[in-house]
Scaffold this active site. Structure first.
Site, PDB file in Angstrom:
ATOM      1  N   ASP A   1       1.893  43.656 -28.435  1.00  0.00           N
ATOM      2  CA  ASP A   1       3.302  43.249 -28.560  1.00  0.00           C
ATOM      3  C   ASP A   1       4.024  43.483 -27.240  1.00  0.00           C
ATOM      4  O   ASP A   1       4.901  42.708 -26.844  1.00  0.00           O
ATOM      5  CB  ASP A   1       3.971  44.068 -29.684  1.00  0.00           C
TER       6      ASP A   1
ATOM      7  N   CYS B   1       8.962  39.383 -28.623  1.00  0.00           N
ATOM      8  CA  CYS B   1       8.160  38.238 -29.050  1.00  0.00           C
ATOM      9  C   CYS B   1       8.606  37.013 -28.267  1.00  0.00           C
ATOM     10  O   CYS B   1       9.790  36.677 -28.264  1.00  0.00           O
ATOM     11  CB  CYS B   1       8.329  37.994 -30.553  1.00  0.00           C
TER      12      CYS B   1
END
Ligand code: HMG
Ligand code: MG
Length: 311
Positions: free
Chosen positions: A25, A251
């Site tokens: 991530d 993201c």
């Protein structure tokens, strides 16, 4: 001061399993491409600092996330350290699963959206369509003896759709577990959730028959709520927490998503409560400081900044 004073509180777990997402991530959102040797060193240092579970990379389309197009090279570089139940990789579809299986990966994570817009933007699919994509992935992964995690993104709010009904999140969660996932991770992708919301969502998830032993929380820290929300989740019975070393991340397909809860900030809070994590905080801070140097900017983690004297 290098360690917090330990003052335990009632109603919290004795131990928390930290699910480290920094290499995935964290690094999926970098503007530039981080060299594969640096990624491998990062994973090695995280493991040495005592992080048992590390999400290493993603087997997604390299067109969509070029930052992680080197997933196979990274696993080759890591050897055995990149494999095993505690080294999950993200896999959206059968193509990703095939790539992971070819390399001996034994643990995968699928990632669903609670909202229509994000299902389109992140998966080029829909809320219903994503289950058609995931169903054969989970079935084949389980047949191959793999461990499967399932994320729900936009579980607390969506930058395009706004508030997300708890019932929608619970429904997507239930459908993911019905596919056969072993663990659910509730993602506050854009960091907008607050503590009461966390408790209500966990109430809903549990009422749908999903035991909280199998539920993780995944908070991005955009609005500074991640640590408070984590403590609310721990009080409600959760004991698996996602975090990203140094607070890296975001993201690429969610506008306004910033880094995850920093692992150092989490460890400081947990150790102060006398909760075991298995993590050596000094080694972890050294790891994040090293990575910040490689990326050329200071870590957003308050604990990393405090312990390294960075302003
Ligand atoms: P699509 O464009 O509909 O896919 O994308 P496609 O099947 O039409 O394929 C397009 C091209 O990609 C083809 O290549 C495929 O072969 C290739 P071409 O023929 O054009 O050269 N391809 C692949 N290559 C390698 N591995 C694969 C793969 N799949 C297709 N697995 C798709 C659909 C799902 C593939 C795409 O939308 C995708 O990869 N999405 C991933 C996006 C992503 O990784 N987002 C970040 C992770 S989610 C997140 O961060 C949230 C989380 O942290 C929790 C939270 O915070 O809430 C987990
Ligand atoms: Mg995330």
């Amino acid at each position: 001061m290098r360690e917090p004073q330990i003052e335990p509180a009632e109603g919290l777990p004795e131990r928390v399993r930290i699910y480290e997402v920094g290499p995935r991530d964290g690094l999926q959102n970098e503007q530039g491409i981080v060299p594969v040797a640096d990624k491998a060193e990062f994973v090695r240092m995280l493991a040495q600092a005592g992080l048992g579970t590390i999400e290493v990379t993603s087997f997604v389309s390299p067109r969509w996330v070029p930052q992680l197009a080197d997933a196979a090279d990274l696993l080759a570089n890591l050897g055995e350290l990149g494999l095993g139940k505690d080294r999950p990789v993200l896999v959206p579809n059968e193509k990703g699963l095939d790539r992971a299986l070819d390399l001996g990966v034994t643990s995968v994570a699928i990632f669903a959206s609670a909202t229509q817009t994000f299902a389109e933007k992140n998966l080029n699919s829909s809320v219903d369509g994503q289950f058609d994509m995931f169903a054969p992935v989970v079935r084949r992964a389980k047949d191959a003896g793999m461990w499967v995690r399932a994320y729900v993104s936009m579980a607390f709010g969506d930058p395009w759709e706004g508030h997300v009904p708890i019932a929608d999140v619970v429904e997507v969660s239930r459908r993911l577990m019905d596919l056969g996932a072993d663990e659910l991770s509730l993602g506050d992708t854009i960091g907008v959730g607050t503590t009461g919301h966390v408790t209500r969502l966990l109430d809903g998830v549990e009422a749908a028959g999903i035991g909280l032993d199998d539920v993780a929380v995944h908070f991005h820290d955009t609005y500074g709520q991640a640590l408070a929300n984590t403590l609310a989740a721990l009080r409600r019975g959760v004991s698996i927490v996602d975090a990203s070393a140094g607070g890296l991340g975001g993201c690429p397909y969610a506008k306004s998503a910033t880094g995850n809860l920093a692992t150092e900030d989490l460890v400081w809070a947990l150790h102060g409560l006398g909760i075991e994590t298995g993590v050596d905080l000094d080694q972890l801070v050294a790891t994040s400081a090293w990575m910040a140097g490689r990326l050329g900017r200071p870590s957003p983690s308050a604990v990393v900044r405090a312990l390294t004297g960075a302003s």
